[in-house]
Write a protein that holds these residues in place. Structure first.
Motif, PDB file in Angstrom:
ATOM      1  N   UNK A   5      18.792 -17.441 -15.309  1.00 45.07           N
ATOM      2  CA  UNK A   5      19.764 -17.664 -16.364  1.00 45.07           C
ATOM      3  C   UNK A   5      20.832 -16.590 -16.295  1.00 45.07           C
ATOM      4  N   UNK A   6      22.041 -16.999 -15.934  1.00 41.84           N
ATOM      5  CA  UNK A   6      23.161 -16.076 -15.854  1.00 41.84           C
ATOM      6  C   UNK A   6      23.834 -15.934 -17.214  1.00 41.84           C
ATOM      7  N   UNK A  21      24.736 -10.773 -15.765  1.00 37.10           N
ATOM      8  CA  UNK A  21      23.293 -10.608 -15.739  1.00 37.10           C
ATOM      9  C   UNK A  21      22.635 -11.901 -15.295  1.00 37.10           C
ATOM     10  N   UNK A  22      21.525 -11.769 -14.615  1.00 36.37           N
ATOM     11  CA  UNK A  22      20.719 -12.917 -14.215  1.00 36.37           C
ATOM     12  C   UNK A  22      19.275 -12.604 -14.546  1.00 36.37           C
ATOM     13  N   UNK A  23      18.748 -13.274 -15.544  1.00 38.59           N
ATOM     14  CA  UNK A  23      17.377 -13.071 -15.992  1.00 38.59           C
ATOM     15  C   UNK A  23      16.470 -14.098 -15.337  1.00 38.59           C
ATOM     16  N   UNK A  24      15.430 -13.616 -14.678  1.00 33.38           N
ATOM     17  CA  UNK A  24      14.536 -14.467 -13.903  1.00 33.38           C
ATOM     18  C   UNK A  24      13.179 -14.599 -14.572  1.00 33.38           C
ATOM     19  N   UNK A 114      27.790 -18.972 -14.222  1.00 35.11           N
ATOM     20  CA  UNK A 114      28.572 -18.513 -15.352  1.00 35.11           C
ATOM     21  C   UNK A 114      30.025 -18.356 -14.918  1.00 35.11           C
ATOM     22  N   UNK A 115      30.931 -18.815 -15.760  1.00 29.42           N
ATOM     23  CA  UNK A 115      32.345 -18.836 -15.410  1.00 29.42           C
ATOM     24  C   UNK A 115      32.978 -17.473 -15.640  1.00 29.42           C
ATOM     25  N   UNK A 116      33.693 -17.003 -14.639  1.00 34.26           N
ATOM     26  CA  UNK A 116      34.523 -15.808 -14.748  1.00 34.26           C
ATOM     27  C   UNK A 116      35.967 -16.225 -14.516  1.00 34.26           C
ATOM     28  N   UNK A 117      36.811 -15.928 -15.478  1.00 32.33           N
ATOM     29  CA  UNK A 117      38.228 -16.235 -15.366  1.00 32.33           C
ATOM     30  C   UNK A 117      39.028 -14.956 -15.544  1.00 32.33           C
ATOM     31  N   UNK A 118      39.831 -14.635 -14.550  1.00 36.63           N
ATOM     32  CA  UNK A 118      40.665 -13.437 -14.574  1.00 36.63           C
ATOM     33  C   UNK A 118      42.112 -13.889 -14.671  1.00 36.63           C
TER      34      UNK A 118
END
Length: 120
Positions: A5-6, A21-24, A114-118
């Protein structure tokens, strides 16, 4: 059973920072190599950064060297991607990958992204 889960994505201005973060769960996290990929619309999925099991050897795409840092906390079953000095070309969906190519418990698992927008 297996989950990656990112979190931590969002909108940020050029030059800004984000920590993903990525929770496993559902597998033995400490025995897996962990990687972050990204995929922008119309482009191939790109390996951004990786960190090995046990000895924590890291590798980075040339485009992010010196700006991004991957690290893991095995006690928390979590891998992170610290992203600094972000550029518009970093805009993408970032995906967490766990891979073990041998032995008991081997597998290849992916998060949903997970979306990253710069953008300014």
């Amino acid at each position: 059973q297996v989950q990656l889960v990112e979190s931590g994505g969002g909108l940020v201005q050029p030059g800004g920072s984000l920590r993903l973060s990525c929770a496993a769960s559902g597998f033995t996290f400490s025995l897996y190599d962990m990687k972050w990929y990204r995929q922008a619309p119309g482009k191939e999925r790109e390996l951004v950064a990786g960190i090995s099991m046990f000895d924590d050897v890291t590798n980075y795409a040339d485009s992010v060297k010196g700006r991004f840092t991957i690290f893991r906390e095995d006690a928390k079953n979590t891998v992170y991607l610290q992203m600094n000095s972000l550029k518009p070309e970093d805009t993408a969906v970032y995906l967490c990958n766990a891979r073990r190519d041998y032995g008991l418990g081997r597998g290849d698992y992916w998060g949903q992204g997970t979306q990253v927008t710069v953008s300014s």
